[in-house]
Scaffold this motif. Structure first.
Motif, PDB file in Angstrom:
ATOM      1  N   ALA A  23       2.651  -4.158   3.497  1.00 37.85           N
ATOM      2  CA  ALA A  23       1.796  -4.724   4.542  1.00 37.85           C
ATOM      3  C   ALA A  23       2.049  -6.219   4.673  1.00 37.85           C
ATOM      4  O   ALA A  23       2.027  -6.774   5.775  1.00 37.85           O
ATOM      5  N   GLU A  69       5.200  -2.181  14.766  1.00 38.80           N
ATOM      6  CA  GLU A  69       5.073  -0.969  13.950  1.00 38.80           C
ATOM      7  C   GLU A  69       5.349   0.304  14.716  1.00 38.80           C
ATOM      8  O   GLU A  69       6.130   1.131  14.320  1.00 38.80           O
ATOM      9  N   TYR A 103       0.881  -1.174   0.000  1.00 42.64           N
ATOM     10  CA  TYR A 103       0.000   0.000   0.000  1.00 42.64           C
ATOM     11  C   TYR A 103       0.910   1.214   0.000  1.00 42.64           C
ATOM     12  O   TYR A 103       1.498   1.520   1.037  1.00 42.64           O
ATOM     13  N   GLY A 106      -0.722  -4.559  13.275  1.00 44.73           N
ATOM     14  CA  GLY A 106      -0.086  -3.951  12.108  1.00 44.73           C
ATOM     15  C   GLY A 106       0.870  -4.879  11.390  1.00 44.73           C
ATOM     16  O   GLY A 106       1.527  -4.486  10.419  1.00 44.73           O
ATOM     17  N   ALA A 107       0.982  -6.132  11.842  1.00 38.29           N
ATOM     18  CA  ALA A 107       1.955  -7.063  11.250  1.00 38.29           C
ATOM     19  C   ALA A 107       1.531  -7.527   9.853  1.00 38.29           C
ATOM     20  O   ALA A 107       2.373  -8.005   9.085  1.00 38.29           O
ATOM     21  N   GLY A 108       0.238  -7.426   9.534  1.00 35.28           N
ATOM     22  CA  GLY A 108      -0.213  -7.850   8.208  1.00 35.28           C
ATOM     23  C   GLY A 108      -1.137  -9.056   8.234  1.00 35.28           C
ATOM     24  O   GLY A 108      -1.435  -9.640   7.180  1.00 35.28           O
ATOM     25  N   LYS A 109      -1.635  -9.415   9.414  1.00 32.85           N
ATOM     26  CA  LYS A 109      -2.481 -10.617   9.528  1.00 32.85           C
ATOM     27  C   LYS A 109      -3.801 -10.441   8.771  1.00 32.85           C
ATOM     28  O   LYS A 109      -4.184 -11.289   7.969  1.00 32.85           O
ATOM     29  N   SER A 110      -4.494  -9.319   9.028  1.00 29.90           N
ATOM     30  CA  SER A 110      -5.802  -9.125   8.380  1.00 29.90           C
ATOM     31  C   SER A 110      -5.635  -9.014   6.868  1.00 29.90           C
ATOM     32  O   SER A 110      -6.452  -9.549   6.112  1.00 29.90           O
ATOM     33  N   THR A 111      -4.594  -8.321   6.442  1.00 28.17           N
ATOM     34  CA  THR A 111      -4.374  -8.161   5.001  1.00 28.17           C
ATOM     35  C   THR A 111      -4.162  -9.530   4.356  1.00 28.17           C
ATOM     36  O   THR A 111      -4.708  -9.821   3.284  1.00 28.17           O
TER      37      THR A 111
HETATM   38  P1  ADP Z   1      -2.781  -6.769  11.495  1.00 25.31           P
HETATM   39  O1  ADP Z   1      -4.044  -7.450  11.052  1.00 25.31           O
HETATM   40  O2  ADP Z   1      -1.651  -7.715  11.731  1.00 25.31           O
HETATM   41  O3  ADP Z   1      -3.008  -5.856  12.669  1.00 25.31           O
HETATM   42  P2  ADP Z   1      -3.048  -5.310   9.001  1.00 25.31           P
HETATM   43  O4  ADP Z   1      -3.068  -6.346   7.950  1.00 25.31           O
HETATM   44  O5  ADP Z   1      -4.374  -4.716   9.401  1.00 25.31           O
HETATM   45  O6  ADP Z   1      -2.271  -5.833  10.276  1.00 25.31           O
HETATM   46  O7  ADP Z   1      -2.136  -4.087   8.521  1.00 25.31           O
HETATM   47  C1  ADP Z   1      -0.807  -4.281   8.024  1.00 25.31           C
HETATM   48  C2  ADP Z   1      -0.264  -2.952   7.536  1.00 25.31           C
HETATM   49  O8  ADP Z   1      -0.953  -2.547   6.345  1.00 25.31           O
HETATM   50  C3  ADP Z   1      -0.420  -1.802   8.509  1.00 25.31           C
HETATM   51  O9  ADP Z   1       0.719  -0.947   8.376  1.00 25.31           O
HETATM   52  C4  ADP Z   1      -1.664  -1.114   8.006  1.00 25.31           C
HETATM   53  O10 ADP Z   1      -1.644   0.249   8.384  1.00 25.31           O
HETATM   54  C5  ADP Z   1      -1.531  -1.278   6.495  1.00 25.31           C
HETATM   55  N1  ADP Z   1      -2.829  -1.322   5.804  1.00 25.31           N
HETATM   56  C6  ADP Z   1      -3.798  -2.268   5.970  1.00 25.31           C
HETATM   57  N2  ADP Z   1      -4.842  -2.022   5.147  1.00 25.31           N
HETATM   58  C7  ADP Z   1      -4.539  -0.901   4.458  1.00 25.31           C
HETATM   59  C8  ADP Z   1      -5.205  -0.115   3.446  1.00 25.31           C
HETATM   60  N3  ADP Z   1      -6.422  -0.466   2.987  1.00 25.31           N
HETATM   61  N4  ADP Z   1      -4.563   0.969   2.970  1.00 25.31           N
HETATM   62  C9  ADP Z   1      -3.348   1.320   3.435  1.00 25.31           C
HETATM   63  N5  ADP Z   1      -2.656   0.639   4.361  1.00 25.31           N
HETATM   64  C10 ADP Z   1      -3.234  -0.453   4.887  1.00 25.31           C
END
Ligand code: ADP
Length: 314
Positions: free
Chosen positions: A16, A297, A11, A37-42
């Motif tokens: 991410a 992060e 992103y 912020g590690a990237g799990k949800s992504t």
């Molecule tokens: P986790 O689930 O481990 O807390 P995320 O997957 O939510 O982590 O986020 C991983 C990184 O990607 C973070 O730095 C977050 O800010 C960034 N991020 C997630 N979604 C978006 C998006 N739609 N646009 C920009 N940055 C994003």
């Protein structure tokens, strides 16, 4: 089975998810662990076809999500518990999901009973607590009776009883032979729920191992009390160990990465009196912090804690 290969999501300036490769096998619970912020949800969104990878590929049962026939019957996910129309009842929310996927309406009452929401099935979902919403999200994931399940932080907002319920429920789903991936930022919680752990930090793979392997890799340290603490510290250092003295009314010598026997022998050889010698394994949270150090992060030191915030809240 879930397979992630070279998965990357960028992103803007943020990587991410950065070249992740791992496999989630059926019949066990795999914990997906990493600081916020590690990237799990992504990663989970990419597995569920809600986000496109910048590069790499994620597959469910051998194919990318978008190519799955009847996806709800193959994979279910709980990503955002509040993803529900606030004015719809729990039952009508699930009926709408079921109808749009060719799932019979009677399945709705089955999954509501499975997650313990039958008595509030007619209540507006907008009035649900986060814990009840988590249960509704789990019910939605189970609608198609899929063999693969992804739950993103499913115990967030649950009370202690709810946490035990979720843990047992998730373990039972895996014991039925399903593939189960559960994310969390808490190692202590995952150690009780998962059999296998995939640990990430700043989008990158840090560990892919069994819970036992990860928890037993926690470092051991030795603590010693002595009326000759400085002499003991010097002797232990001469033997090649790193030491530090924790000050206090009764200062303690701490030797990291050590067992008590060699430290006791060093003391004996140097005729140093010991008042205490004990060894301690780092706690799971300490092990996790050590593993992911540098990949958090936003590292906040004590100075980053707003004034007036009680220490216990840090
Ligand atoms: P986790 O689930 O481990 O807390 P995320 O997957 O939510 O982590 O986020 C991983 C990184 O990607 C973070 O730095 C977050 O800010 C960034 N991020 C997630 N979604 C978006 C998006 N739609 N646009 C920009 N940055 C994003």
């Amino acid at each position: 089975m879930i397979t992630v290969q070279g998965l990357t999501k960028v992103y803007g300036p943020t990587r991410a998810v950065d070249n992740l490769t791992f496999t989630v096998r059926p019949g066990i619970v795999t914990g997906f662990l990493g600081p916020n912020g590690a990237g799990k949800s992504t990663t989970m969104r990419m597995i569920l076809g809600l986000d496109n990878p910048t590069s790499g590929v994620a597959t469910v049962n051998g194919v990318p999500y978008v190519q799955l026939q009847d996806p709800l019957r193959q994979v279910g996910g709980l990503l955002d518990a509040k993803w529900v129309h606030p004015n719809r009842s729990a039952r009508s929310h699930l009926r709408w999901m079921a109808a749009s996927n060719g799932i019979p309406a009677r399945r709705v009452d089955e999954v509501l009973a499975m997650v313990g929401l039958s008595s509030v099935a007619g209540k507006r979902a907008g009035q649900f607590s986060l814990g009840m919403s988590q249960r509704l999200g789990i019910a939605g994931a189970l609608l198609g009776d899929p063999g693969v399940l992804l739950f993103d932080e499913p115990v967030n907002g649950l009370d202690p009883e709810g946490i035990v319920w979720a843990r047992n429920f998730i373990r039972a789903l895996a014991a039925q032979g399903r593939t189960v991936l559960v994310s969390s930022h808490l190692l202590s919680e995952m150690a009780l729920t998962a059999d296998h752990l995939v640990v990430i930090g700043q989008g990158r793979l840090i560990a892919d191992a069994t819970v036992d392997q990860i928890t037993s890799s926690a470092r051991r340290s030795v603590r010693a009390r002595s009326p000759q603490l400085q002499a003991l510290s010097d002797a232990v250092q001469r033997a090649g160990f790193q030491t530090r003295i924790e000050p206090g009314p009764e200062p303690v010598l701490v030797v990291d990465d050590a067992e008590s026997a060699p430290i006791g022998e060093i003391a004996a050889k140097n005729s140093i009196t010991l008042h205490e010698l004990s060894s301690k394994q780092a706690s799971l949270e300490e092990a996790f912090m050590a593993m992911t150090a540098g990949s958090v992060e936003y590292q906040g030191g004590a100075a980053a804690v707003p004034a007036g915030m009680p220490g216990g809240m840090r």
